[in-house]
Design an enzyme around this catalytic site. Structure first.
Site, PDB file in Angstrom:
ATOM      1  N   HIS A  67       0.861  -1.192   0.000  1.00  0.00           N
ATOM      2  CA  HIS A  67       0.000   0.000   0.000  1.00  0.00           C
ATOM      3  C   HIS A  67       0.895   1.239   0.000  1.00  0.00           C
ATOM      4  CE1 HIS A  67      -3.811   2.076   1.218  1.00  0.00           C
ATOM      5  NE2 HIS A  67      -3.006   2.865   1.919  1.00  0.00           N
ATOM      6  N   GLY A  99      -3.903  11.015   6.757  1.00  0.00           N
ATOM      7  CA  GLY A  99      -2.787  11.959   6.865  1.00  0.00           C
ATOM      8  C   GLY A  99      -1.626  11.473   7.707  1.00  0.00           C
ATOM      9  N   ASP A 157       0.993   5.273   0.221  1.00  0.00           N
ATOM     10  CA  ASP A 157       0.219   6.450   0.623  1.00  0.00           C
ATOM     11  C   ASP A 157       0.795   7.703  -0.008  1.00  0.00           C
ATOM     12  OD1 ASP A 157      -1.862   5.539   2.458  1.00  0.00           O
ATOM     13  OD2 ASP A 157      -0.196   4.824   3.690  1.00  0.00           O
ATOM     14  N   HIS A 205      -2.906   4.681  -2.775  1.00  0.00           N
ATOM     15  CA  HIS A 205      -3.946   5.468  -2.101  1.00  0.00           C
ATOM     16  C   HIS A 205      -3.571   6.946  -2.233  1.00  0.00           C
ATOM     17  CE1 HIS A 205      -5.783   6.523   2.146  1.00  0.00           C
ATOM     18  NE2 HIS A 205      -6.450   7.082   1.145  1.00  0.00           N
ATOM     19  N   GLY A 232      -0.248   5.476  12.565  1.00  0.00           N
ATOM     20  CA  GLY A 232      -0.193   5.334  14.016  1.00  0.00           C
ATOM     21  C   GLY A 232      -1.346   5.948  14.795  1.00  0.00           C
ATOM     22  N   ASP A 261      -8.550   1.155   6.355  1.00  0.00           N
ATOM     23  CA  ASP A 261      -7.203   1.705   6.497  1.00  0.00           C
ATOM     24  C   ASP A 261      -7.128   2.616   7.713  1.00  0.00           C
ATOM     25  OD1 ASP A 261      -4.685   2.773   6.004  1.00  0.00           O
ATOM     26  OD2 ASP A 261      -5.236   3.782   4.140  1.00  0.00           O
ATOM     27  N   GLY A 262      -6.248   2.264   8.653  1.00  0.00           N
ATOM     28  CA  GLY A 262      -6.000   3.119   9.801  1.00  0.00           C
ATOM     29  C   GLY A 262      -6.281   2.432  11.122  1.00  0.00           C
TER      30      GLY A 262
HETATM   31  C1  DX5 Z   1      -3.208   7.127   6.760  1.00  0.00           C
HETATM   32  C2  DX5 Z   1      -2.806   6.199   5.670  1.00  0.00           C
HETATM   33  C3  DX5 Z   1      -2.584   4.818   6.107  1.00  0.00           C
HETATM   34  C4  DX5 Z   1      -1.526   4.586   7.119  1.00  0.00           C
HETATM   35  C5  DX5 Z   1      -2.139   3.650   8.118  1.00  0.00           C
HETATM   36  O1  DX5 Z   1      -3.635   8.318   6.232  1.00  0.00           O
HETATM   37  O2  DX5 Z   1      -3.751   6.180   4.639  1.00  0.00           O
HETATM   38  O3  DX5 Z   1      -2.422   3.920   5.002  1.00  0.00           O
HETATM   39  O4  DX5 Z   1      -0.345   4.018   6.641  1.00  0.00           O
HETATM   40  O5  DX5 Z   1      -1.292   3.589   9.141  1.00  0.00           O
HETATM   41  P1  DX5 Z   1      -1.529   2.776  10.473  1.00  0.00           P
HETATM   42  O6  DX5 Z   1      -1.681   1.360  10.087  1.00  0.00           O
HETATM   43  O7  DX5 Z   1      -0.277   3.086  11.193  1.00  0.00           O
HETATM   44  O8  DX5 Z   1      -2.753   3.353  11.129  1.00  0.00           O
HETATM   45 ZN    ZN Z   2      -3.532   4.568   3.086  1.00  0.00          ZN
END
Ligand code: DX5
Ligand code: ZN
Length: 221
Positions: free
Chosen positions: A32, A141, A34, A65, A144, A174-175
């Site tokens: 994935h 954005g 970002d 994404h 974590g 996601d998240g």
């Molecule tokens: C956040 C991203 C995510 C991020 C998720 O805006 O779209 O893809 O990497 O991170 P974790 O798994 O750390 O919540």
């Molecule tokens: Zn993402």
């Protein structure tokens, strides 16, 4: 069987190649990526220089994404040979239907991401034109952040909508997804989980992926 998309946002960039190899060894299904533009979301993250250099050298397909205003402007540059999904935000795109068609015209699967406050019913009139709906379970954005519980209800709603319409999209999330909440998330209706911190910030990333894998494999929709 559920799918896992490993978000390299949380990877150690001093050893990105190794982190990606680890995702592959741990049987993740996608990498994935970002993409953040410093406008739709506060920070700037990864761009097409990264996906170009990854393409052809990663054993896994890319799930891109795009968190950017006017995502239409960036679609071509992310349509690499290894790209499977290009996901745009409902809240950022001006002509959603046209953009979804355009992504497919490049031979890629499209996706629509929904922020936590966005009602999934906004997709009613394009429901047959979508390959992936990405439920944001944090405000986009940052990696974590903490999982927003109302996302579970959105997953089941997207599942009912899919059934009612006979649509074919996959539902991803996601998240804030970790091995400990993955089962609940799959059971609520996800087909795929995206995880960054849950994998790359774990003490033992390979063990974390193995636990994700065993949950995802146990899950049968
Ligand atoms: C956040 C991203 C995510 C991020 C998720 O805006 O779209 O893809 O990497 O991170 P974790 O798994 O750390 O919540
Ligand atoms: Zn993402």
């Amino acid at each position: 069987m559920g799918k896992i998309s490993a978000s390299i946002l949380s990877a150690d960039f001093m050893k990105l190649g190794k982190e990606i190899a680890l995702a592959e060894a741990g049987a993740a299904d996608y990498i994935h990526v970002d993409v953040m533009d410093g406008n739709f979301v506060p920070l700037i993250s990864l761009g097409s220089y990264i996906t170009d250099r990854l393409s052809g050298r990663v054993g896994l397909p890319l799930d891109v994404h795009i968190m950017a205003v006017e995502p239409e402007r960036h679609i071509n540059s992310f349509a690499t040979d290894d790209t499977e999904y290009i996901v745009v935000h409902y809240e950022a795109v001006r002509h959603l239907h046209r953009t979804l068609e355009y992504i497919r015209s490049l031979g890629k699967k499209n996706g629509v991401a929904l922020n936590p406050a966005t009602d999934p019913r906004v997709l009613d009139y394009v429901i047959g034109d979508i390959d992936q709906v990405l439920v944001m379970s944090v405000n986009p954005g940052f990696g974590g952040q903490r999982f927003i519980p109302s996302s579970l209800r959105k997953l089941s709603e997207l599942r009912s909508m899919r059934e009612e319409a006979g649509a074919g999209y996959i539902i991803s999330i996601d998240g804030g997804v970790y091995p400990h909440n993955a089962l609940e998330i799959f059971e609520a209706g996800a087909d795929m989980v995206v995880s960054g911190s849950g994998i790359f910030a774990a003490d033992d990333p390979l063990a974390a992926l193995t636990s994700f894998r065993s949950v995802a494999d146990r899950y049968r929709p």
